[in-house]
Enzyme design. Structure first.
Site, PDB file in Angstrom:
ATOM      1  N   ARG A 176       0.844  -1.190   0.000  1.00 22.95           N
ATOM      2  CA  ARG A 176       0.000   0.000   0.000  1.00 22.95           C
ATOM      3  C   ARG A 176       0.883   1.245   0.000  1.00 22.95           C
ATOM      4  O   ARG A 176       2.057   1.195   0.334  1.00 22.95           O
ATOM      5  CB  ARG A 176      -0.910   0.006   1.231  1.00 22.95           C
ATOM      6  CG  ARG A 176      -1.743  -1.268   1.406  1.00 22.95           C
ATOM      7  CD  ARG A 176      -2.527  -1.177   2.709  1.00 22.95           C
ATOM      8  NE  ARG A 176      -3.372  -2.344   2.930  1.00 22.95           N
ATOM      9  CZ  ARG A 176      -3.048  -3.391   3.681  1.00 22.95           C
ATOM     10  NH1 ARG A 176      -1.853  -3.429   4.268  1.00 22.95           N
ATOM     11  NH2 ARG A 176      -3.876  -4.407   3.847  1.00 22.95           N
ATOM     12  N   LYS A 191      -1.935  -1.916   8.436  1.00 20.28           N
ATOM     13  CA  LYS A 191      -3.361  -2.076   8.706  1.00 20.28           C
ATOM     14  C   LYS A 191      -3.603  -3.285   9.598  1.00 20.28           C
ATOM     15  O   LYS A 191      -2.951  -4.316   9.446  1.00 20.28           O
ATOM     16  CB  LYS A 191      -4.097  -2.245   7.373  1.00 20.28           C
ATOM     17  CG  LYS A 191      -5.574  -1.929   7.428  1.00 20.28           C
ATOM     18  CD  LYS A 191      -6.154  -1.960   6.024  1.00 20.28           C
ATOM     19  CE  LYS A 191      -7.625  -1.592   6.025  1.00 20.28           C
ATOM     20  NZ  LYS A 191      -8.198  -1.637   4.664  1.00 20.28           N
TER      21      LYS A 191
END
Length: 456
Positions: free
Chosen positions: A279, A304
Site C-alpha cells: 500500500r 493495517k
C-alpha cells in the site's frame, strides 16, 4: 485579561523580531510594520479583546487588500502566542474565540471578524463540541472502551461524532426515543452511503446498550444498504504485464532536474507496489533497516490491523533494491537505519509522504497513457495491488497450481486477516475466467464421460 498593553516602550516587539532571525530586510520591515500597527490600535483601545481585533482589522482594511490583511493576521497570531508563552498577557483573544467556536484553526476566526457582521459570522462558525449531546457520554465511553481494547476506531468514531453533532443541532430530538432519533438521522440524507452509515450506527448503538443491559433484545442487521454501496464502488483496473512495463519505462525517464534520484525512486516504488503489493502508506513508512539484502526480504511494520510481516522478494526485485540503495548512498542520503528508505533532499522528515507517493505514481500512470491527463477517472495507484493478485492467480493457473490452495499464503503476504479480505481483490477478467473454465473442464469432463458410460 490584561487591561493595558504590556509593552509601552515596544521592547518586546524588538526582542521578538530578533528571536525570529529573519534573513530578509523586507521581511523584518513587514513584521515590524504589522506589529507596531497592531500595538497602535491596542494602546488606543485599552483592552485586548474581540472589539480591539475588529478595530485593528477595520483600520488595516484601508491600507491592505483583503487577502493581504488575512495573510498578515498570521504574524499577529504568532506574536500573541509569544506574549502568552512569556506571560505578558493572560489570554490570547483569537485562541479564546477559536475554542469557543470549537474549531482547530485561527484563520476562520479572522475571516469572521473581518466580515461586515462579525457576531453573525462567529455564530455561523460555531461547531458543536465533541460528544455534547444527550447520548454523548455513552458514545464517548464506548469509543474509549474500543480503543483500550487495541482498536484504532477512527472511522467508527467519526460516524458517532457526526450523529452526536446532528443531535446537538436538533435539540428537540434529544428528548425522543432512540428509534425516533435514528429515523430523523436516516432522513437527513438520501444517499446510499448515508443509509449504510445509519444501518451501521443502529448496529453499534444496539451493541452499546446491550452491553449495558443484556436484557435488551438483539437486532437483526440489514445487509441491503451496504450491498447497494458496494454496487456503486469503482471497479479496479487490472494492469497487464505490458502496462506495468510501460509504466516502469516512464518512471525511469521521469523528468526531475532538481532531484536526480527521483526517477529511480519512483521506479523502485512502482516495483514494490506491484511485485510486493504494498500500500502507499506501507511504502512511505519503509525504513532503510527494513530491507535485508542478505536474506532477500523486506519488513513491513505495524500496518493495517496492527500487523507486521516479513516478505520474501524475487531476485530481480532485490537487484532493483540494491541498485536503488547504492544510488541513494551516492546521493548523500542518511545511512541511519531508521531513516526513510525513499529519501529526498527536502522536507523536515526527508521521506516521501503517502500523498506525495500517490501523486508521483499517478503522474506516471498518466504519462504512460493509461489515465486521462486530468480528473479522477481511470486507473488508480491502488489498482496495482489488485493487479498483483489477479496476475499472480493467472500465473498459478498457467503453472498448473490450484489457486485455492495458495490463497491463505497470498492473504498473509498481503497483510490480510483472512482470505475473505483477499477475495475482494480478485477481479474476474477474461483471462482469469478462461483459465478457470479450462481447469474446470479438465476436472469435470472425465466425470461427465463416466456418467454417460454408466447410463448406457
Amino acid at each position: 485579561m490584561t487591561a493595558r498593553w504590556p509593552d509601552p516602550d515596544r521592547t518586546i516587539i524588538d526582542h521578538y523580531l530578533a528571536s525570529l532571525r529573519l534573513r530578509s530586510l523586507k521581511s523584518r520591515a513587514c513584521y515590524r510594520q504589522v506589529l507596531h500597527g497592531f500595538q497602535d490600535v491596542a494602546e488606543r483601545h485599552g483592552v485586548l479583546d474581540q472589539d480591539m481585533l475588529i478595530a485593528w482589522l477595520r483600520v488595516m482594511t484601508e491600507c491592505w487588500a483583503a487577502t493581504t490583511l488575512l495573510h498578515r493576521t498570521r504574524i499577529v497570531d504568532r506574536f500573541l502566542d509569544h506574549l502568552l508563552r512569556t506571560k505578558a498577557i493572560d489570554r490570547n483573544p483569537v485562541t479564546t474565540l477559536r475554542e469557543a467556536c470549537n474549531i482547530k484553526q485561527c484563520m476562520p476566526v479572522w475571516r469572521a471578524l473581518a466580515s461586515r457582521n462579525p457576531e453573525k459570522a462567529l455564530a455561523e462558525l460555531r461547531r458543536p463540541r465533541p460528544f455534547g449531546s444527550v447520548l454523548g457520554e455513552v458514545l464517548a465511553e464506548h469509543v474509549a472502551l474500543m480503543r483500550n481494547r487495541g482498536y484504532k476506531y477512527t472511522s467508527q468514531s467519526a460516524r458517532l461524532l457526526r450523529f452526536d453533532q446532528f443531535m446537538q443541532l436538533n435539540p428537540a430530538l434529544q428528548e425522543q426515543p432512540i428509534g425516533v432519533m435514528l429515523d430523523h438521522w436516516a432522513a437527513a440524507k438520501s444517499t446510499h452511503n448515508h443509509a449504510a452509515e445509519c444501518e451501521n450506527l443502529r448496529r453499534v448503538l444496539t451493541k452499546i446498550f446491550r452491553h449495558r443491559d443484556p436484557s435488551i433484545p438483539s437486532r437483526r442487521p440489514d445487509p441491503r444498504p451496504q450491498k447497494e454501496v458496494v454496487m456503486q464502488w469503482r471497479k479496479p483496473h487490472i494492469y497487464s504485464p505490458a502496462d506495468v512495463r510501460r509504466m516502469l519505462d516512464v518512471a525511469r525517464s521521469y523528468p526531475s532536474p532538481r532531484s536526480p534520484l527521483r526517477p529511480l525512486t519512483v521506479y523502485t516504488m512502482l516495483v514494490l507496489a506491484y511485485c510486493a503489493g504494498l500500500r502507499r502508506g506501507e511504502l512511505a513508512r519503509l525504513d532503510l533497516a527494513d530491507v535485508d539484502l542478505q536474506s532477500g526480504t523486506i519488513t513491513v511494520r505495524q500496518t493495517k490491523f496492527f500487523k507486521t510481516r516479513i516478505l520474501p522478494l524475487p531476485d530481480s526485485v532485490m537487484a532493483e533494491l540494491r541498485a536503488y540503495i547504492k544510488a541513494r548512498r551516492s546521493a548523500g542520503a542518511s545511512q541511519d537505519p531508521c531513516s526513510g528508505l525513499f529519501w529526498h533532499e527536502r522536507g523536515r522528515t526527508r521521506r516521501y509522504t503517502p500523498e506525495m507517493i500517490t501523486w508521483l505514481l499517478t503522474n506516471v500512470i498518466r504519462r504512460a497513457g493509461l489515465k486521462p491527463l486530468q480528473g479522477r477517472t481511470g486507473p488508480r495507484v491502488h489498482d496495482l495491488r489488485h493487479s498483483m493478485v489477479v496476475n499472480r492467480i493467472l500465473d498459478w493457473y498457467k503453472a498448473g497450481i490450484n489457486p485455492q490452495d495458495r490463497l491463505p499464503f497470498l492473504a498473509t503476504y498481503l497483510g490480510h486477516r483472512d482470505i475473505n479480505s483477499t477475495l475482494v481483490y480478485i477481479t474476474v477478467t477474461q483471462d482469469l475466467l478462461h483459465h478457470a473454465n479450462e481447469r474446470f473442464r479438465a476436472v469435470g469432463a472425465p466425470c461427465l464421460n463416466l456418467e454417460r458410460e454408466g447410463g448406457s
